[in-house]
Scaffold this motif. Structure first.
Motif, PDB file in Angstrom:
ATOM      1  N   TYR A 160     -30.114  18.260 -34.785  1.00 31.20           N
ATOM      2  CA  TYR A 160     -31.245  18.307 -33.855  1.00 31.20           C
ATOM      3  C   TYR A 160     -31.599  16.866 -33.515  1.00 31.20           C
ATOM      4  O   TYR A 160     -31.825  16.046 -34.420  1.00 31.20           O
ATOM      5  CB  TYR A 160     -32.449  19.021 -34.476  1.00 31.20           C
ATOM      6  CG  TYR A 160     -33.649  19.043 -33.549  1.00 31.20           C
ATOM      7  CD1 TYR A 160     -33.600  19.713 -32.330  1.00 31.20           C
ATOM      8  CD2 TYR A 160     -34.823  18.369 -33.882  1.00 31.20           C
ATOM      9  CE1 TYR A 160     -34.682  19.718 -31.471  1.00 31.20           C
ATOM     10  CE2 TYR A 160     -35.923  18.373 -33.040  1.00 31.20           C
ATOM     11  CZ  TYR A 160     -35.840  19.047 -31.826  1.00 31.20           C
ATOM     12  OH  TYR A 160     -36.910  19.042 -30.967  1.00 31.20           O
TER      13      TYR A 160
ATOM     14  N   PHE B 209     -26.916  24.556 -36.517  1.00 38.05           N
ATOM     15  CA  PHE B 209     -26.853  24.383 -37.970  1.00 38.05           C
ATOM     16  C   PHE B 209     -25.727  25.226 -38.560  1.00 38.05           C
ATOM     17  O   PHE B 209     -25.229  26.169 -37.935  1.00 38.05           O
ATOM     18  CB  PHE B 209     -28.191  24.714 -38.625  1.00 38.05           C
ATOM     19  CG  PHE B 209     -28.595  26.166 -38.589  1.00 38.05           C
ATOM     20  CD1 PHE B 209     -28.438  26.965 -39.713  1.00 38.05           C
ATOM     21  CD2 PHE B 209     -29.152  26.725 -37.458  1.00 38.05           C
ATOM     22  CE1 PHE B 209     -28.814  28.304 -39.696  1.00 38.05           C
ATOM     23  CE2 PHE B 209     -29.538  28.063 -37.428  1.00 38.05           C
ATOM     24  CZ  PHE B 209     -29.370  28.853 -38.549  1.00 38.05           C
TER      25      PHE B 209
ATOM     26  N   ALA C 106     -36.342  22.715 -37.480  1.00 35.87           N
ATOM     27  CA  ALA C 106     -35.231  21.850 -37.889  1.00 35.87           C
ATOM     28  C   ALA C 106     -35.526  21.210 -39.248  1.00 35.87           C
ATOM     29  O   ALA C 106     -34.635  21.115 -40.101  1.00 35.87           O
ATOM     30  CB  ALA C 106     -34.979  20.778 -36.833  1.00 35.87           C
TER      31      ALA C 106
ATOM     32  N   LEU D 105     -35.005  23.908 -41.928  1.00 39.62           N
ATOM     33  CA  LEU D 105     -33.591  24.188 -42.175  1.00 39.62           C
ATOM     34  C   LEU D 105     -32.920  23.054 -42.941  1.00 39.62           C
ATOM     35  O   LEU D 105     -32.115  23.288 -43.840  1.00 39.62           O
ATOM     36  CB  LEU D 105     -32.868  24.428 -40.843  1.00 39.62           C
ATOM     37  CG  LEU D 105     -33.185  25.747 -40.126  1.00 39.62           C
ATOM     38  CD1 LEU D 105     -32.608  25.744 -38.714  1.00 39.62           C
ATOM     39  CD2 LEU D 105     -32.643  26.946 -40.917  1.00 39.62           C
ATOM     40  N   GLU D 106     -33.256  21.820 -42.592  1.00 34.20           N
ATOM     41  CA  GLU D 106     -32.618  20.671 -43.238  1.00 34.20           C
ATOM     42  C   GLU D 106     -32.920  20.627 -44.739  1.00 34.20           C
ATOM     43  O   GLU D 106     -32.102  20.151 -45.537  1.00 34.20           O
ATOM     44  CB  GLU D 106     -33.069  19.380 -42.560  1.00 34.20           C
ATOM     45  CG  GLU D 106     -32.279  18.158 -42.998  1.00 34.20           C
ATOM     46  CD  GLU D 106     -32.586  16.939 -42.146  1.00 34.20           C
ATOM     47  OE1 GLU D 106     -31.633  16.284 -41.702  1.00 34.20           O
ATOM     48  OE2 GLU D 106     -33.781  16.650 -41.930  1.00 34.20           O
TER      49      GLU D 106
ATOM     50  N   VAL E 226     -28.437  25.659 -46.521  1.00 29.93           N
ATOM     51  CA  VAL E 226     -28.001  25.086 -45.240  1.00 29.93           C
ATOM     52  C   VAL E 226     -27.191  23.821 -45.499  1.00 29.93           C
ATOM     53  O   VAL E 226     -27.654  22.923 -46.214  1.00 29.93           O
ATOM     54  CB  VAL E 226     -29.216  24.777 -44.342  1.00 29.93           C
ATOM     55  CG1 VAL E 226     -28.768  24.059 -43.068  1.00 29.93           C
ATOM     56  CG2 VAL E 226     -29.952  26.078 -43.995  1.00 29.93           C
TER      57      VAL E 226
ATOM     58  N   LYS F 135     -25.722  21.778 -42.923  1.00 31.66           N
ATOM     59  CA  LYS F 135     -25.932  20.703 -41.936  1.00 31.66           C
ATOM     60  C   LYS F 135     -26.822  21.206 -40.813  1.00 31.66           C
ATOM     61  O   LYS F 135     -26.703  22.359 -40.391  1.00 31.66           O
ATOM     62  CB  LYS F 135     -24.581  20.239 -41.369  1.00 31.66           C
ATOM     63  CG  LYS F 135     -24.688  19.128 -40.343  1.00 31.66           C
ATOM     64  CD  LYS F 135     -23.322  18.529 -40.012  1.00 31.66           C
ATOM     65  CE  LYS F 135     -22.432  19.459 -39.247  1.00 31.66           C
ATOM     66  NZ  LYS F 135     -21.193  18.796 -38.757  1.00 31.66           N
ATOM     67  N   VAL F 136     -27.692  20.327 -40.330  1.00 34.94           N
ATOM     68  CA  VAL F 136     -28.545  20.624 -39.177  1.00 34.94           C
ATOM     69  C   VAL F 136     -28.364  19.526 -38.137  1.00 34.94           C
ATOM     70  O   VAL F 136     -28.419  18.342 -38.467  1.00 34.94           O
ATOM     71  CB  VAL F 136     -30.035  20.722 -39.576  1.00 34.94           C
ATOM     72  CG1 VAL F 136     -30.897  21.018 -38.342  1.00 34.94           C
ATOM     73  CG2 VAL F 136     -30.245  21.788 -40.633  1.00 34.94           C
TER      74      VAL F 136
END
Length: 424
Positions: free
Chosen positions: A308, A339, A294, A297-298, A303, A305-306
């Motif tokens: 988690y 995401f 997470a 990815l953030e 990307v 939006k994530v």
């Protein structure tokens, strides 16, 4: 076997069916590992015992008399005892699938003229059950945002409302329900109702599992688990369970019998012996991986939006830290990530197809909570039962990608994600 000795049975074909006339092999208390049952029907010994078995079936106060495995059988019963203990409930009833547990619970609690109020974001099959099948039985529904407590209070004041249903952590957008406030509203509404018209809270706790959240500690009435997911964990068995107050256990067992939503003894045995015994260690490792992924990815420029619960950027991070706690008291944000990529739906599709074709550690497949990392797009797969016109209301963005994190090395999962992101 405890069959009475009869030396007259000499024919080899008869002996092949009955074996030795006496055997002490079937004795649970001396087994380190429970034996696996493989019989659809059970010897009763006398007509009186057979009649007693049928008359006491479903009773929570009587030791079960095993008759036929659509009613009850030993492996499933042992599994149920373990599930009830894990969730901190009085009893549990296991089913052939999570949907079998959900459908049987709602059918047990609702009748024609009643209403179920549910959160707007639901697993696709649950959405179909509530909006397609229950109305055929004259059970109405209202899908609302249960985070809007004023709206929830209004619906709880409706005298036809009998069940409030939601997911403790929603699938797939990972909203965390404020259990304490929701239960308080329901309890206030129930003070104005007769006992036979009270509202029951029913939650699906599949995402957190009882390792991360035990809703009955917060006053929830019924807790449902899809045992197929993290509790089983290996992608080999299907099952579901509802943890219930004792007073409803008999009705749920009768519902299972009549609907035929039974769990196979082999599945119960495997979940009991392999799944439950390893669930905590699997969950903790998957959760550790999930936080690393997470965070990766953030920070990635492609990307958008994530979501988690373990990230401080999660809209309900404070709620997550309040409710998502292991039995040891540690923060347990779970193993699921949602995401979205920047760009169009074509970008999302290209990325997921690239992962499916080229990734080693990530598999395009439905289900979740398994030892292998799985990726899917809920709007087009697991939640496709929700009409396109309703997906916006449900809060499910068509571009949302769901990751169920497995036991692979986190760095390997990240490298596969990084490679596919580089190609879109």
């Amino acid at each position: 076997m405890t069959k009475k000795s009869n030396s007259k049975a000499k024919c080899p074909s008869t002996k092949a069916i009955h074996g030795k006339t006496q055997s002490g092999s079937w004795e649970f208390s001396h087994h380190l590992i429970p034996p696996m049952t493989a019989s659809t029907t059970f010897r009763l010994g006398s007509l009186e015992r057979g009649a007693q078995g049928f008359s006491t079936f479903g009773s929570s106060t009587e030791a079960p008399i095993y008759i036929y495995d659509r009613l009850e059988e030993p492996n499933t019963k042992m599994l149920e005892d373990q599930i009830a203990m894990m969730e901190g409930g009085e009893a549990a009833v296991a089913f052939g699938s999570g949907m079998g547990a959900i459908a049987s619970t709602l059918m047990t609690l609702l009748k024609a003229g009643d209403q179920v109020v549910a959160h707007k974001t639901l697993y696709g099959c649950t959405y179909s059950l509530i909006t397609n099948w229950l109305p055929r039985l004259s059970v109405q529904n209202q899908l609302i945002d249960i985070q809007d407590l004023k709206a929830l209070q209004t619906h709880l004041e409706n005298p036809t409302t009998r069940v409030l249903y939601f997911e403790t952590v929603s699938n797939p957008i990972l909203e965390v329900a404020d259990l304490e406030k929701i239960v308080k509203l329901v309890q206030t509404a129930n003070k104005k109702r007769a006992k036979d018209r009270k509202i029951y809270t029913v939650v699906d706790n599949t995402f957190p599992t009882p390792w991360a959240l035990r809703p009955m500690e917060w006053g929830i009435d019924f807790v449902i688990q899809s045992l197929t997911k993290n509790i089983s964990g290996f992608g080999t068995e299907m099952g579901g369970a509802v943890v219930t107050p004792l007073e409803f256990e008999p009705s749920l067992r009768v519902a299972r019998k009549d609907f035929g939503a039974i769990m196979h003894p082999y599945s119960a045995w495997h979940i009991l012996v392999y799944g439950i015994t390893t669930q905590a260690v699997r969950f903790e490792q998957q959760q550790e991986n999930a936080l690393k992924i997470a965070n990766f990815l953030e920070k990635h420029p492609k990307v958008e939006k994530v979501l988690y619960p373990g990230l401080k950027s999660h809209p309900q991070y404070k709620l997550a830290r309040k409710y998502l706690r292991s039995p040891n008291g540690d923060f347990a944000p779970g193993t699921m990530i949602s995401f979205q990529l920047k760009g169009s739906m074509k970008t999302c599709q290209k990325f997921v197809d690239d992962v499916a074709k080229n990734s080693y550690a990530i598999t395009l497949a439905v289900s979740l909570g398994l030892t292998k990392t799985l990726i899917e797009v809920p709007g087009f797969m697991t939640h496709s039962a929700i009409p396109d016109s309703k997906k916006g209301e449900s809060g499910i963005d068509p571009k949302a990608i769901r990751l169920s994190i497995g036991l692979e090395a986190a760095d390997d999962i990240i490298e596969d994600l990084k490679a596919s992101l580089a190609r879109v």
